[in-house]
Design a protein around this motif. Structure first.
Motif, PDB file in Angstrom:
ATOM      1  N   MET A  96       0.836  -1.204   0.000  1.00 47.44           N
ATOM      2  CA  MET A  96       0.000   0.000   0.000  1.00 47.44           C
ATOM      3  C   MET A  96       0.871   1.254   0.000  1.00 47.44           C
ATOM      4  O   MET A  96       0.576   2.220  -0.705  1.00 47.44           O
ATOM      5  CB  MET A  96      -0.945   0.008   1.202  1.00 47.44           C
ATOM      6  N   ALA A  97       1.951   1.253   0.773  1.00 48.35           N
ATOM      7  CA  ALA A  97       2.866   2.399   0.805  1.00 48.35           C
ATOM      8  C   ALA A  97       3.512   2.599  -0.562  1.00 48.35           C
ATOM      9  O   ALA A  97       3.619   3.732  -1.059  1.00 48.35           O
ATOM     10  CB  ALA A  97       3.926   2.207   1.881  1.00 48.35           C
ATOM     11  N   LEU A  98       3.935   1.518  -1.199  1.00 47.55           N
ATOM     12  CA  LEU A  98       4.537   1.588  -2.528  1.00 47.55           C
ATOM     13  C   LEU A  98       3.534   2.114  -3.554  1.00 47.55           C
ATOM     14  O   LEU A  98       3.847   2.991  -4.359  1.00 47.55           O
ATOM     15  CB  LEU A  98       5.047   0.202  -2.936  1.00 47.55           C
ATOM     16  N   GLY A 101      -0.449   7.442  -5.911  1.00 48.34           N
ATOM     17  CA  GLY A 101      -1.259   8.265  -5.015  1.00 48.34           C
ATOM     18  C   GLY A 101      -2.622   7.680  -4.720  1.00 48.34           C
ATOM     19  O   GLY A 101      -3.431   8.295  -4.037  1.00 48.34           O
ATOM     20  N   GLU A 102      -2.897   6.484  -5.225  1.00 49.99           N
ATOM     21  CA  GLU A 102      -4.198   5.855  -5.014  1.00 49.99           C
ATOM     22  C   GLU A 102      -4.089   4.707  -4.024  1.00 49.99           C
ATOM     23  O   GLU A 102      -3.027   4.132  -3.842  1.00 49.99           O
ATOM     24  CB  GLU A 102      -4.751   5.343  -6.340  1.00 49.99           C
ATOM     25  N   GLN A 103      -5.222   4.387  -3.417  1.00 48.00           N
ATOM     26  CA  GLN A 103      -5.290   3.278  -2.477  1.00 48.00           C
ATOM     27  C   GLN A 103      -6.266   2.233  -3.012  1.00 48.00           C
ATOM     28  O   GLN A 103      -7.470   2.475  -3.031  1.00 48.00           O
ATOM     29  CB  GLN A 103      -5.749   3.752  -1.106  1.00 48.00           C
ATOM     30  N   PRO A 104      -5.759   1.094  -3.456  1.00 47.97           N
ATOM     31  CA  PRO A 104      -6.646   0.025  -3.943  1.00 47.97           C
ATOM     32  C   PRO A 104      -7.577  -0.449  -2.826  1.00 47.97           C
ATOM     33  O   PRO A 104      -7.254  -0.351  -1.647  1.00 47.97           O
ATOM     34  CB  PRO A 104      -5.694  -1.083  -4.364  1.00 47.97           C
ATOM     35  N   ALA A 105      -8.718  -0.981  -3.224  1.00 48.72           N
ATOM     36  CA  ALA A 105      -9.722  -1.404  -2.253  1.00 48.72           C
ATOM     37  C   ALA A 105      -9.621  -2.871  -1.869  1.00 48.72           C
ATOM     38  O   ALA A 105     -10.191  -3.285  -0.864  1.00 48.72           O
ATOM     39  CB  ALA A 105     -11.119  -1.121  -2.800  1.00 48.72           C
ATOM     40  N   TYR A 106      -8.894  -3.669  -2.665  1.00 45.83           N
ATOM     41  CA  TYR A 106      -8.876  -5.111  -2.442  1.00 45.83           C
ATOM     42  C   TYR A 106      -7.457  -5.665  -2.454  1.00 45.83           C
ATOM     43  O   TYR A 106      -6.580  -5.143  -3.131  1.00 45.83           O
ATOM     44  CB  TYR A 106      -9.684  -5.847  -3.526  1.00 45.83           C
ATOM     45  N   ALA A 107      -7.283  -6.764  -1.730  1.00 42.17           N
ATOM     46  CA  ALA A 107      -6.048  -7.538  -1.787  1.00 42.17           C
ATOM     47  C   ALA A 107      -6.405  -8.874  -2.426  1.00 42.17           C
ATOM     48  O   ALA A 107      -7.371  -9.520  -2.012  1.00 42.17           O
ATOM     49  CB  ALA A 107      -5.476  -7.759  -0.395  1.00 42.17           C
ATOM     50  N   ARG A 108      -5.656  -9.253  -3.425  1.00 46.68           N
ATOM     51  CA  ARG A 108      -5.862 -10.538  -4.084  1.00 46.68           C
ATOM     52  C   ARG A 108      -4.938 -11.546  -3.406  1.00 46.68           C
ATOM     53  O   ARG A 108      -3.733 -11.320  -3.306  1.00 46.68           O
ATOM     54  CB  ARG A 108      -5.574 -10.437  -5.569  1.00 46.68           C
ATOM     55  N   LEU A 109      -5.502 -12.657  -2.952  1.00 51.71           N
ATOM     56  CA  LEU A 109      -4.759 -13.664  -2.203  1.00 51.71           C
ATOM     57  C   LEU A 109      -4.837 -15.011  -2.901  1.00 51.71           C
ATOM     58  O   LEU A 109      -5.882 -15.379  -3.448  1.00 51.71           O
ATOM     59  CB  LEU A 109      -5.343 -13.811  -0.790  1.00 51.71           C
TER      60      LEU A 109
END
Length: 172
Positions: free
Chosen positions: A70-72, A78-86
């Motif tokens: 998220m920091a990267l 400058g955006e924050q994705p809403a999902y993590a793909r696992l």
């Protein structure tokens, strides 16, 4: 102004609140009933805060990777994705694959909605509540069991030992 004049507005507001609550409850019940069961590994937490009263402080191992990614992403776009793909193995254990803006669950994968807790990002809650007097049962927890809906909503339903045996009592 009399009470009879405001009575229809109060009843309407109450009905709206009840409808919203029923919708949220039905949505969570659908997730608990039909959501995919996956396991997130627990990371060690401060032993002094592990058991506090009737709850256990939680930290998930994937949160470290999630926060780094998220920091990267924040620095690059400058955006924050809403999902993590696992990735999900045969037993249901998860590992981090990528960040995503949309839900895209292929075979062997699941997308979970990212939660923001203050300035931190997480895939699950920071606490697990249990019945008073049962803290010793949960001390050996290594995995958190989640039910994940198709829209990425996830609910922590149980804690598990290293062999994925459920700890304590769980109806889900």
């Amino acid at each position: 102004m009399t009470l009879t004049r405001w009575w229809p507005a109060m009843v309407s507001a109450w009905l709206l609140v009840m409808a919203a609550a029923c919708f949220a409850i039905m949505s969570h019940e659908r997730t608990l009933r039909a959501g995919q069961l996956v396991y997130l590994e627990l990371a060690p937490v401060d032993p002094r805060s592990m058991m506090q009263g009737d709850y256990m402080a939680l930290e998930f191992a994937l949160n470290r990777e999630l926060e780094a990614q998220m920091a990267l992403q924040q620095m690059q776009s400058g955006e924050q994705p809403a999902y993590a793909r696992l990735a999900v193995d045969e037993a249901g254990r998860t590992s981090f694959l990528a960040l995503a803006d949309t839900v895209d669950s292929q075979k062997g994968q699941v997308s979970m909605r990212i939660r923001q807790q203050g300035s931190r990002f997480s895939l699950g809650p920071n606490a697990f509540f249990f019945q008073e007097g049962t803290a010793a049962v949960y001390e050996q927890a290594d995995w958190g069991g989640f039910r994940v809906a198709e829209d990425g909503t996830s609910l922590l339903v149980s804690l598990h030992d290293e062999n994925l045996n459920v700890l304590g009592f769980s109806r889900r």
